[in-house]
Design a protein around this motif. Structure first.
Motif, short mmCIF file in Angstrom:
data_model
loop_
_atom_site.label_atom_id
_atom_site.label_comp_id
_atom_site.label_asym_id
_atom_site.label_seq_id
_atom_site.Cartn_x
_atom_site.Cartn_y
_atom_site.Cartn_z
N ARG A 16 0.83 -1.21 0.00
CA ARG A 16 0.00 0.00 0.00
C ARG A 16 0.87 1.26 0.00
O ARG A 16 0.65 2.18 -0.79
N ASN A 19 2.72 1.70 -3.27
CA ASN A 19 1.75 2.05 -4.29
C ASN A 19 1.39 3.54 -4.23
O ASN A 19 1.25 4.20 -5.26
N VAL A 20 1.25 4.06 -3.01
CA VAL A 20 0.89 5.48 -2.83
C VAL A 20 1.96 6.40 -3.41
O VAL A 20 1.64 7.39 -4.07
N ARG A 22 4.04 5.48 -5.69
CA ARG A 22 4.28 4.95 -7.04
C ARG A 22 5.68 4.39 -7.24
O ARG A 22 6.32 4.63 -8.25
N TYR A 67 1.28 -0.41 -12.91
CA TYR A 67 0.58 0.87 -13.06
C TYR A 67 0.01 0.96 -14.47
O TYR A 67 0.58 0.40 -15.40
N ARG A 72 -1.31 5.52 -13.49
CA ARG A 72 -2.52 5.30 -12.67
C ARG A 72 -2.38 3.98 -11.93
O ARG A 72 -1.99 2.98 -12.49
N ARG A 73 -2.73 3.98 -10.65
CA ARG A 73 -2.58 2.79 -9.81
C ARG A 73 -3.54 1.68 -10.24
O ARG A 73 -4.71 1.93 -10.50
N ILE A 75 -3.75 -1.16 -8.16
CA ILE A 75 -4.31 -1.50 -6.84
C ILE A 75 -4.83 -0.20 -6.22
O ILE A 75 -4.06 0.72 -5.95
N THR A 76 -6.15 -0.12 -6.02
CA THR A 76 -6.69 1.08 -5.40
C THR A 76 -6.92 0.87 -3.91
O THR A 76 -7.06 1.83 -3.17
N GLY A 77 -6.98 -0.39 -3.47
CA GLY A 77 -7.17 -0.64 -2.05
C GLY A 77 -6.78 -2.05 -1.64
O GLY A 77 -6.93 -2.99 -2.40
N GLY A 103 -13.24 -6.55 -7.28
CA GLY A 103 -12.05 -6.85 -6.50
C GLY A 103 -12.02 -8.33 -6.17
O GLY A 103 -12.87 -9.09 -6.61
N TRP A 133 -8.72 -4.49 -4.21
CA TRP A 133 -9.52 -3.92 -5.29
C TRP A 133 -8.77 -2.80 -5.96
O TRP A 133 -7.72 -2.40 -5.54
#
Length: 133
Positions: A16, A19-20, A22, A67, A72-73, A75-77, A103, A133
């Protein structure tokens, strides 16, 4: 050395956080369960690649994050469901659907780790480890 009470939550937090900001890759202390989770994430298209490194007796998983266009990610969550303090088990008929099927839920069954979709298809329930998700 600090003892870790929830290594899976640690792995999800590392993914996470990377990912935030990148990051292209993230290293996670390795185990068979984490490796199986990473393989599922790769098969479902959430991450690009999984490498198993064994350097000087220390097992590490190197995950290459994925990405989309314009960084753009994918994995959003990520959410840990079953924790050491509160285990969450579900039967085959009550397997959760994450965002109406957009998801995945990763479930630990008697037949190994698998997605909620596969567990439903095989007719098995188990411990719901996390949602992605």
């Amino acid at each position: 050395m600090i003892s870790m009470t929830d290594p899976i939550a640690d792995m999800l937090t590392r993914i996470r956080n990377a990912n935030v900001v990148r990051r292209r890759q993230v290293d996670v202390p390795g185990s068979r369960v984490k490796r199986a989770i990473a393989q599922i994430l790769r098969e479902e298209g959430f991450i690009e690649n999984v490498q198993w490194l064994d350097e000087a007796g220390r097992r590490t998983l190197r995950l290459t994050l994925k990405y989309g266009p314009e960084r753009r990610r994918v994995i959003t969550g990520l959410r840990r469901v079953s924790r050491p303090g509160l285990r969450v088990y579900t039967g085959k008929v009550a397997l959760p659907r994450v965002l109406g099927g957009l998801g995945i839920a990763i479930v630990s069954t008697s037949r190994g780790l698998m997605t909620d979709r596969k567990a439903r298809r095989e007719g098995v329930g188990g411990e719901v480890l996390c949602y992605v998700w």
